[in-house]
Every structure is written in C-alpha cells, then in structure tokens.
Scaffold this motif. Structure first.
Motif, PDB file in Angstrom:
ATOM      1  N   GLY A  10     -23.905 -20.071 -43.692  1.00 17.34           N
ATOM      2  CA  GLY A  10     -23.224 -21.362 -43.652  1.00 17.34           C
ATOM      3  C   GLY A  10     -22.023 -21.384 -44.575  1.00 17.34           C
ATOM      4  O   GLY A  10     -20.939 -21.849 -44.197  1.00 17.34           O
ATOM      5  N   LEU A  11     -22.219 -20.836 -45.770  1.00 16.93           N
ATOM      6  CA  LEU A  11     -21.128 -20.790 -46.748  1.00 16.93           C
ATOM      7  C   LEU A  11     -19.960 -19.962 -46.198  1.00 16.93           C
ATOM      8  O   LEU A  11     -18.796 -20.369 -46.275  1.00 16.93           O
ATOM      9  CB  LEU A  11     -21.648 -20.179 -48.048  1.00 16.93           C
ATOM     10  N   PHE A  13     -19.211 -19.396 -43.103  1.00 14.91           N
ATOM     11  CA  PHE A  13     -18.532 -20.124 -42.031  1.00 14.91           C
ATOM     12  C   PHE A  13     -17.605 -21.183 -42.613  1.00 14.91           C
ATOM     13  O   PHE A  13     -16.463 -21.342 -42.162  1.00 14.91           O
ATOM     14  CB  PHE A  13     -19.555 -20.780 -41.091  1.00 14.91           C
ATOM     15  N   ALA A  14     -18.115 -21.881 -43.639  1.00 15.18           N
ATOM     16  CA  ALA A  14     -17.292 -22.943 -44.232  1.00 15.18           C
ATOM     17  C   ALA A  14     -16.012 -22.361 -44.816  1.00 15.18           C
ATOM     18  O   ALA A  14     -14.912 -22.870 -44.571  1.00 15.18           O
ATOM     19  CB  ALA A  14     -18.107 -23.663 -45.312  1.00 15.18           C
ATOM     20  N   VAL A  15     -16.165 -21.260 -45.563  1.00 17.30           N
ATOM     21  CA  VAL A  15     -14.981 -20.638 -46.176  1.00 17.30           C
ATOM     22  C   VAL A  15     -14.028 -20.152 -45.089  1.00 17.30           C
ATOM     23  O   VAL A  15     -12.803 -20.355 -45.168  1.00 17.30           O
ATOM     24  CB  VAL A  15     -15.430 -19.464 -47.077  1.00 17.30           C
ATOM     25  N   ILE A  17     -13.653 -21.220 -41.999  1.00 11.64           N
ATOM     26  CA  ILE A  17     -12.957 -22.308 -41.306  1.00 11.64           C
ATOM     27  C   ILE A  17     -11.894 -22.899 -42.215  1.00 11.64           C
ATOM     28  O   ILE A  17     -10.770 -23.178 -41.784  1.00 11.64           O
ATOM     29  CB  ILE A  17     -13.968 -23.369 -40.835  1.00 11.64           C
ATOM     30  N   TYR A  18     -12.232 -23.049 -43.510  1.00 12.32           N
ATOM     31  CA  TYR A  18     -11.245 -23.577 -44.448  1.00 12.32           C
ATOM     32  C   TYR A  18     -10.001 -22.693 -44.458  1.00 12.32           C
ATOM     33  O   TYR A  18      -8.865 -23.185 -44.384  1.00 12.32           O
ATOM     34  CB  TYR A  18     -11.852 -23.658 -45.853  1.00 12.32           C
ATOM     35  N   GLY A  31      -9.515 -15.476 -43.299  1.00 16.50           N
ATOM     36  CA  GLY A  31     -10.545 -16.310 -42.678  1.00 16.50           C
ATOM     37  C   GLY A  31     -11.221 -15.593 -41.531  1.00 16.50           C
ATOM     38  O   GLY A  31     -12.451 -15.656 -41.383  1.00 16.50           O
ATOM     39  N   LEU A  35     -15.026 -14.703 -41.138  1.00 22.09           N
ATOM     40  CA  LEU A  35     -15.742 -15.209 -39.965  1.00 22.09           C
ATOM     41  C   LEU A  35     -16.528 -14.083 -39.296  1.00 22.09           C
ATOM     42  O   LEU A  35     -17.695 -14.251 -38.917  1.00 22.09           O
ATOM     43  CB  LEU A  35     -14.755 -15.818 -38.977  1.00 22.09           C
ATOM     44  N   ALA A  38     -19.512 -13.409 -41.277  1.00 18.84           N
ATOM     45  CA  ALA A  38     -20.488 -14.494 -41.136  1.00 18.84           C
ATOM     46  C   ALA A  38     -21.296 -14.289 -39.863  1.00 18.84           C
ATOM     47  O   ALA A  38     -22.528 -14.423 -39.867  1.00 18.84           O
ATOM     48  CB  ALA A  38     -19.764 -15.840 -41.097  1.00 18.84           C
TER      49      ALA A  38
END
Lengths: 125, 522
Positions: A10-11, A13-15, A17-18, A31, A35, A38
């Motif tokens: 999850g972390l 993915f968040a990074v 996407i950011y 990114g 990804l 991830a």
C-alpha cells in the motif's frame, strides 16, 4: 507477515501515485519504477509468504505436510520483473531524449505534439 | 526428496500423452510465423532492400494461416493446444474460439494493407530503424493476445505489442514523436501494470490463470470473492488500453505523430486488442459482474462516443481528427459490451471488425490526401475532388462507412446495436449511438466540403503535391472493397459474429476444448 507486506505494498502504491502525479518526467519515471515493484510485491504476497519450506511432498504422503509458499506467483514475478525492467530502461532513454530535444522535463511545457494555441477550425469556405 | 521409484504415479490426468494433431499447430502458427520473420528481418537489418520482399509474402502467408484457422474453428469448434505436454490448468494453453480467430484474421489483413502501404512510404532510414521487424513483432503480440487462453500470457502479449509499438511510434525521432511517445508510453505502461495487478488478484482468488478454468470457477454460485472489484480493475485497465473516455487522452496526443502507415496500423490494431480483452474477460469470465458494472460501462460508453465525436468536430488536422473518430468508435463497441446481450455483443464484434478495416483505410486515405493536397491541415487542403475524382469517390465510400450510412460496413453493426439497445429498453444508449452517427456525418461532411469541394488556396502549401503510387492505392482499394463487401453481403459475417457472441455467452464449447474430459483437474 502478510499484513506487513500488505502495508508495504500500500505504501509503495501511495508513493508511486504521488510521484506519478508530479509534473516532471523524471519523477514520473521514479514513480513507475516504484509502481512496478509494488505490483511485484503484491503478486508475491498473493502466493503466500511463509517460512522457508520447499513445496515438496514427502514420500508416502499425498499432500504437503505444512503450508508452503506457492512457487507459481514467484515465476510470474520473474517474468514481470524482466518486462518492467526493460520498459523502465526504454522509458529512461526516452525521457532523456525528450529532455534533450524538447529542452524541458516539465510535462506541462511538453506541447510539441499538441500545441497550446491552435487556430479555430475553418468555419466556412 | 524425490518420490520413491516404486510408487506408480498416474500422470494421464496431468500430462498429454497423445501427439498433437497436425491441424492444431495452426493455433500457434500465426505467432511463430511473426516472431520468426521478425527475427530474420532483424538479422538482415543492413539489407533493407530485402525487407519488403520478406515481410509482404510473410504477411500474405499470415493471412492465409489465419484464414485456415478461422475455417477450422468455424467448422470444428474451439481448439486448444497446450504447451509442454502439461494439461490445463497446469500447462499454458492457446485456445482459439471464433471470436479470437476472426479478430486475428482481420488483424492480419489490416497489417498486410499497412505493410503494402509502407513499401511506398517508409524510406531506407525508416527501414534501418526497423519498421518491418517491429511490424512483425507487433503482429506477434496482437495475434498472441487474440489466440491465447491464459490470462498471464495475455499480459505478456500485451507487453510484446506495446514494446514494438514504442519502436514504431518513434520511427524517425522527430520532436513531436518524442513528445507523443512519452505520453503514450507512460500511460500505456500504467495500464498494463494495472492489468498485472488484476492478474495477481485473479490468481490469488482462483489459484489458476487459465481462462476456461476461471470461467468455470467464477460461475459457481455463492462465490464470496471480491469479484466485482476485480472486474472493475479489469474494466479500468482494458478501458485505458482501448482509450475509453476518462482515460483516453494518450490517443489524440500520440496517434498523429508517427508515419501515417504506423498511425493506420495502431488505429486498426491496438485499441481493438483492448476491446477484445475487455469482452473476453468481462463477458466470458465474469458475466455476473459485467451485469453489475452495466451502468458504469454504459456511462463510459456514452461519454466515450460523445467525447470522441465532439473532439473530431473541433479538430483541423486530419490525423488528429481521425484519432478522435477512433475513440468514438471505441465508445460504440463499449455500448455493445454494456448491453451484454448476445445481440449487443455480436454488434460490438461486428463493429470491431468494421472499425479495424475502416480506421486503417481512413488513415491511409488521409496520407494520400496529404500527398495530393500537400498538408494534413483542413486550412490548407482543398480541391482534391478536382485533382482526382476517383480518389474523391473512394473517400466518400469510406466516409459513408464511418458515419454508418448504408450500404457500407458501418451500417449493419449500428443497426444491430440500436436494435439490441431498444430491445433491452436502453433507449438513451440507442439515442447516443444515433446522435454520434449524425455528428460523425457532420465531421466527415466538413472534411469533404473543405478538403474536396473547396477550391485550393495556394498560400499555405508546405509540401509539393505528388501523385498516388500503387503501393498506396492498392491497399486503400482493397480495404475499401472489404468495406463495400461487408456492407452489401453482411449475412456470412453476421452469422459468424452471432456465433462468436454466442460462444462467449455460453462458453461450454470453449471449456470442452480446454478440458476434453468434461471437468477440469481440480
């Protein structure tokens, strides 16, 4: 163990996407790299994360004596790693070339293919 | 530790013991042929004069192989070939049903047309960049995606076609191409990554990646797995590939930058692979979830149709305009997916076939219009009718087909789709399809008025006009003949698409071909 991995995925993915929402192509590339990792971790977790037990059925038994990790997702990850690695290599070269040719790495200014100020379409003869 | 040698192990349930039937090799022959030819062409990269002589007969052969495959599938039902003697779901299977076979054949025909056109358009430097090898590898990916029976393999074929399409897209390394390619590459890569995520979840839920096996397991009632989420993820990933509305912006940003024959091939092949995968996964694997996602798919379809056609109305570059027309066509196919009835699906499949042929023909036509008129811009183009009446007539045929006017190929799928929509009471979908057809007519009417009827303005010429060469004329003529043929004699094709749609709705024949023993090894 899976819970830790789920949190990590999850972390990631968040990074990812950011970073991909950024306006600079090099951050977008970072990114994409994250990804890819991830997704690989996600596949890895989908195949169970357990102690180091080889999935070998002992003599005389029909099933595994204890839970073992599924080797198939790991094989899938290998394929996915190779593919995402080659794509990342291509994208990095492309980004560098774009930076050289377009003199910018700000995606907002990359308007060569779609110019900002286009004239109105012809409205009559 | 290995199993002791004295235990007799019955492997017949997991291994193929009979040799593969000779005819079944047809299933993988398209892919093998394309990869082999691609490799040979790559080795001959210094002898660019030979490329055309190898690639064009190779593409003709591919069309013949695909036609033979379609004939075999149409007469005998779906065929499955497994790799490495392991039976599905353990081994990797190539399964072909009618849907996959007709898509593969149409793709081969389109590629042949594109390859012929390239003989006249791709210069020596373009060939040295590897146009023909990339074309063959692109086709390997496309054929593989149409013929595989394994979801992870589908992902791999997507990547194969994607990396070849990158190579084709930047052929020439112009500034616009690099700009367009960056957007195309990043967004398509994100789409395939999302696809990989869905594949991972799929495996976690079902423990198998064989499509037939999944189709069987997903039909078991009382399944509490989060299949709706999964189907939604697939819809997003494939929708992005197919350029459906909220995630379509990579297409108009990139499709107008490469050589016109590359644009034509992309428009004919790539987005349709996305639609194919969407239909395969949503309709065949998750019919219940597809019905649940119906309202979303309908909204996406309507938005895609309108966004595409309105974008086309506002464009004045022929190539970009056609990019928007591709998008609006995708919306029409999505409407068929959203309806989900056998009739709607057969309409969507028919429309996909029509769109593959037509969009390629339209891009090639735009290339020739630019050759005659010296520009792609509607500002500069003019007087094409006076320059060549034949060319104008040909264009009009293709324009009519694109608008969905009879008697050309675009008419029948739209009739089927509108009827299917009205049958299920989805009048708003039918209305949007008709409205889109009307707006498309305005789009193409505008092109015809400005580029063909208007007298030529002399000041904005950038390139000196040239005559049409046979390498360009032949494929356009052939594709137009197909468009007219589909329109005048649709019965055979209608029958085929109806059977293909029926095979997706009730995949028991497909399942039987994968598991001849009746039920799969659980």
């Amino acid at each position: 163990m899976e819970a830790v991995f789920a949190g990590l995925v999850g972390l990631f993915f968040a990074v990812a996407i950011y970073l991909m929402l950024s306006g600079f192509s090099i951050r977008i590339m970072l990114g994409i790299a994250i990804l890819g990792n991830a997704v690989n971790l996600l596949l890895f977790t989908a195949g169970r994360v357990t102690r180091e037990v080889p999935p070998i059925i002992p003599a005389g038994a029909d099933t595994l004596s204890m839970d073992a990790a599924n080797p198939l997702p790991q094989a899938l990850i290998l394929t996915a790693i190779v593919i995402s690695f080659s794509f990342l290599a291509f994208l990095l070269v492309l980004t560098y070339r774009a930076y050289q040719d377009l003199k910018t790495d700000n995606t907002g200014e990359m308007r060569v293919a779609e110019p900002d100020e286009r004239p109105m379409p012809p409205l009559g003869y | 530790m290995a199993a002791p040698s004295n235990t007799a192990v019955d492997l017949s349930a997991a291994l193929v013991t009979a040799p593969v039937e000779a005819g079944h090799w047809l299933v993988i022959l398209p892919v093998v042929l394309c990869i082999g030819l691609g490799a040979i062409l790559m080795m001959l990269r210094d002898r660019t004069a030979w490329h055309g002589w190898i690639a064009i007969p190779g593409l003709v052969l591919l069309v013949l192989v695909d036609a033979a495959l379609l004939h075999k599938v149409a007469t005998e039902g779906p065929i499955t070939m497994v790799m490495g003697r392991w039976l599905p779901p353990f081994g990797i299977a190539f399964s072909v049903d009618l849907f996959g076979a007709i898509m593969a054949l149409t793709a081969a025909v389109v590629a042949l047309a594109g390859g012929l056109y390239a003989l006249g358009e791709i210069t020596t430097s373009g060939r040295r960049y590897g146009f023909f090898p990339f074309l063959m590898l692109l086709l390997a990916g496309v054929s593989g995606a149409f013929l595989t029976g394994d979801v992870f393999n589908l992902y791999v074929w997507f990547e194969v076609l994607l990396i070849s399409s990158f190579g084709l897209l930047i052929l020439g390394s112009e500034r616009e191409q690099i700009d367009g390619a960056l957007k195309y590459a990043v967004l398509n890569l994100i789409a395939t990554t999302l696809f990989l995520v869905s594949v991972g979840y799929l495996y976690a839920i079902f423990g198998t990646l064989n499509m037939a096996d999944i189709a069987m397991k997903a039909r078991v009632p009382g399944n509490t797995a989060p299949l709706m989420t999964l189907a939604g993820l697939f819809l997003l990933a494939f929708g992005m590939k197919a350029a459906a509305f909220p995630v379509n912006f990579w297409l108009p940003a990139s499709y107008h930058t490469p050589r016109i024959t590359v644009s034509a091939l992309f428009a004919g092949l790539l987005t349709k692979v996305g639609i194919y995968a969407l239909i395969r996964v949503l309709v065949m694997l998750f019919p219940v979830e597809r019905a649940g996602l119906g309202p979303i798919t309908t909204a996406v379809a309507i938005a895609t149709m309108l966004a595409g056609v309105l974008g086309a109305l506002g464009e004045n570059d022929l190539r970009r305009l056609l990019g928007y027309v591709v998008i609006s066509g995708i919306g029409t196919m999505l409407a068929g997916v959203a309806l989900g009835s056998a009739e709607g699906l057969s309409g969507a499949i028919f429309y996909a076939l029509h769109s593959m042929v037509l969009m390629t023909a339209l891009y090639l036509l735009a290339g020739q219009a630019a050759r005659l008129g010296g520009s792609f811009s509607l500002f500069a183009l003019g007087g094409l009718y006076r320059q060549s009446g034949w060319f104008a007539g040909l264009s009009l045929v293709l324009f009519f087909a694109a608008c969905g006017l009879p008697p050309f190929s675009g008419f029948w799928p739209k009739v089927i789709l509108v009827k299917a929509a009205l049958d299920t009471g989805a009048w708003w979908l039918a209305a949007t399809i008709l409205l889109t057809g009307f707006l498309t007519t305005i789009v193409f009417g505008r092109i015809f008025l400005l580029a063909y009827w208007r007298s030529r303005s002399e000041q904005e010429d950038t390139v000196a006009p040239g005559p049409i060469v046979w390498q360009a004329g032949l494929p356009i003529l052939a594709l137009t003949a197909l468009v007219i043929g589909f329109g005048l004699f649709p019965e055979q094709l209608l029958l085929l698409t109806q059977r293909a749609a029926g095979g997706l709705e009730d995949p028991s024949a497909y399942l039987r071909s994968v598991f001849p023993g009746g039920v799969g090894v659980q």
